[in-house]
Design a protein around this motif. Sequence first.
Motif: not given
Length: 615
Positions: A81-83, A93-107, A351-360
Motif C-alpha cells: 500500500l505504501v509503495v 511516466p514510463g516508470d510508474l506503469e510497472g509498479v501497479p502490475r507488480s503490486a497486483l502480482a505480489a498481492t 487482497m481485494a483492496l490492493l487488487c482494486s488499487l493496482s487495477l485502478a
Amino acid sequence: MHYRRDIDGLRALAILPVLLFHAHVPGFDGGYVGVDIFFVISGYLITGIIAREVDDGRFSLARFYERRFRRIVPALGLMILVVLGLSAWLYLPGDLEGVPRSALAATLFASNLWFFTDTGYFAGGADVKPLLHTWSLAVEEQYYIGFPILLMLIVRFAPRWRTAVVMAIAAGSLLLSIAMQRDTSGFTFYLLPTRAWELLAGALLALGVVPALKARWLRELVAWGGIAGIAFAVGCYDRDTLFPGIAALAPVLGAAALIHSAPGTSAGRLLGWAPLVGVGLVSYSLYLWHWPLIVFTEYATDMPVTGWTRIAVMTGSFVAAILSWRFVERPFRDSQAMPARTIFRFTGATMALLCSLSLALMAAGPWPSRFAPTVLAQAAGRDDISPERKRCHDIFARGATPCVLGAAVPPDAMLWGDSHGVELAYALALEARAQGWALVQRTTSSCPPVLGYDAPRDARCAAANRAAFAALRANPAIRRVYLAAFWANGEFDDPAFVAKLDRSIAAIRAEGREVVLIGAVPPQPFDVPRRLAHLARAGRLAEAQGVARSWLDARTVHLRALFARWQARGVRLIDPAVALCDARHCAIEQDGKPLYFDSHHLSVTGARLVIARGG
C-alpha cells in the motif's frame, strides 16, 4: 518444536547480507544468497510443523493457511500500500506503469512469474522496481500450496516412501538448477522448479533424514563449516556468479549445517547473541521495507546510496522494520486477539483492496497530468530509441535474418556491435538513405564485436561474433565495417581484451575491408532522462551536466592508447567524446533533448550528433 534462539540468529545472517548487498556496501557482493538461507529456514520450520501434525492426524489446511496469512499478509499488505502511494507521487511516466502490475502480482503471490517475464534480478531496470524483492515470497507461497498436500497424500497412500519421495523431488530440482545455471531468461533464478530444492533441504532436516551428530567436536566442526560456507558465498560471489545452481550449494548447505549442528556449540552461542536474535525477530519486516526505501531514495536522488545517505536508508529500514514488527506482525499473530475468522476476513479484504488499487493505477497508465510539460519532455527521452530496435536487435538469438537499413540498394557496410550499436546503426541509416547506400545491422546485447570474447554469463556471444565474421567473409560486397560497443563499462579497459580487439580489427582488414571504430560513449552515473526530468521539476535544468572528461579518458586508457596506431593503419575513428564532451565535462542534453535514453545508451538524438560530429 521448541524455540531456538540460534535460528533467529541465523535469520539475521540471512537478512543482513541482503540489506548490505542492496545498499552497495563493499565486501557483500554475494549478499543476495541470504534469500537462499531464508528458504532453508522456512523449509525446516514449517515442514516440522506440517509433518508432526500430519503424523498425528490433526493437520488442517485451513489452520495451516491461517498461520501463513497471519505471518505474511498484514506486513506485506501495508508495504504494498505504501509503495503504491509513493510511486504514484514520485514516479515519472514510463516508470510508474510497472509498479501497479507488480503490486497486483505480489498481492496474488505471483510476482516471481511477473518479474521473470519483466526483468532480470541483476539486469537494468531493477532499480525502479520497488516490489522486486517479493519474488521470494511468491516462491515460498507457491511451494506451500502443494507441499502440505503432498505430505498428506504420502502419509495416506505410501507412508514408507515419504523420505524417498521428498529426496527424489529435491534431487530433481537441484539437478535442474545445475543444468540450467547458464540460463539467462530468469527461469532458474525466479521460478519454483529450480528453487524448490533449497526449501526441501530444510524439509529433509525436519523429517530426520540426517542423523544427529553426537560428538561435540564434530558438531562444532560442522556448525563453523556452515558459517564458513555462508561467509564464502557472501564475500566471494557477485553479480557475474552463475547462480543458483552449483554455487547455491554453499549457502544452502551452510544454513542446513547450522540448523542441524549449532545447538550446544560455540557457533550456536554466537547465533544466540542478543543483537543477532533481535535482528532475526524483525527480519521479515526488514526484508519487506529495506528494498523499497533504497529504490525510492535512489530514484529521488538519481544516484546509488552511498555515504551518509546509505547510513540513513539502512537506519530507516531498521526503524520501519521494528515498527512493523511491533505494531503489525505481533498483533496479528495473537490468536486470542485475532481469531481465525478475523484473519481470513482481513486477508480477503486486504487482497481485494490492493487488487482494486493496482487495477485502478493500471487503468490510469502513465498519468502524465501529474507533471508539467517541461518535465514530461525530458522524461520522454527514454522513448527516443531506434524504431528498428525491436525488429533488428538480437537477431542471432532469434535465428532471424539481419536487417538492412538505409537506401533500397544492396548493402555495402555493416555495423557490428552490442546494444550500443542499435541507435548508431539507425543514425547511420538516416545518412545512408540520403546518400544512396545501405548497411547491415548485426547487434547482440552485451556482446562487443571482438573475436574470441566469451561473455561470462552468455554463451551465445562468441557464437554470434563468429556468425557475424563468417557473414562478412561470405559477402565481398560489404566494404566497410563499423564497430560499436560499450567500451567504457570498465570490463573492456583490460590489456588482454584490447589485444583481442586489435586482432579482430586486423582480421577484418585482412579481408580487405575498411574498419570504422566508434569509440567509447561516456556512461553517466544516473538515468539521463530521469535526471533531466527531476531537474526540470525543480526548475534547475540549466544545471544538467554529465561526467568529467578526465574520468572518461581514465576509464578507457588502454583502448585510447591504440587509437593512433589503428588510425595509422587506416582505421577510421568516430569518437563520441569529440561530439559530446568539452575539455571538462560531457553533455547529456542538447536543445532540450536528452542525448541518452538511459544511463549509457545514446538516444537517437545523441547518436545522430555523434555520427555528424564525431569524426
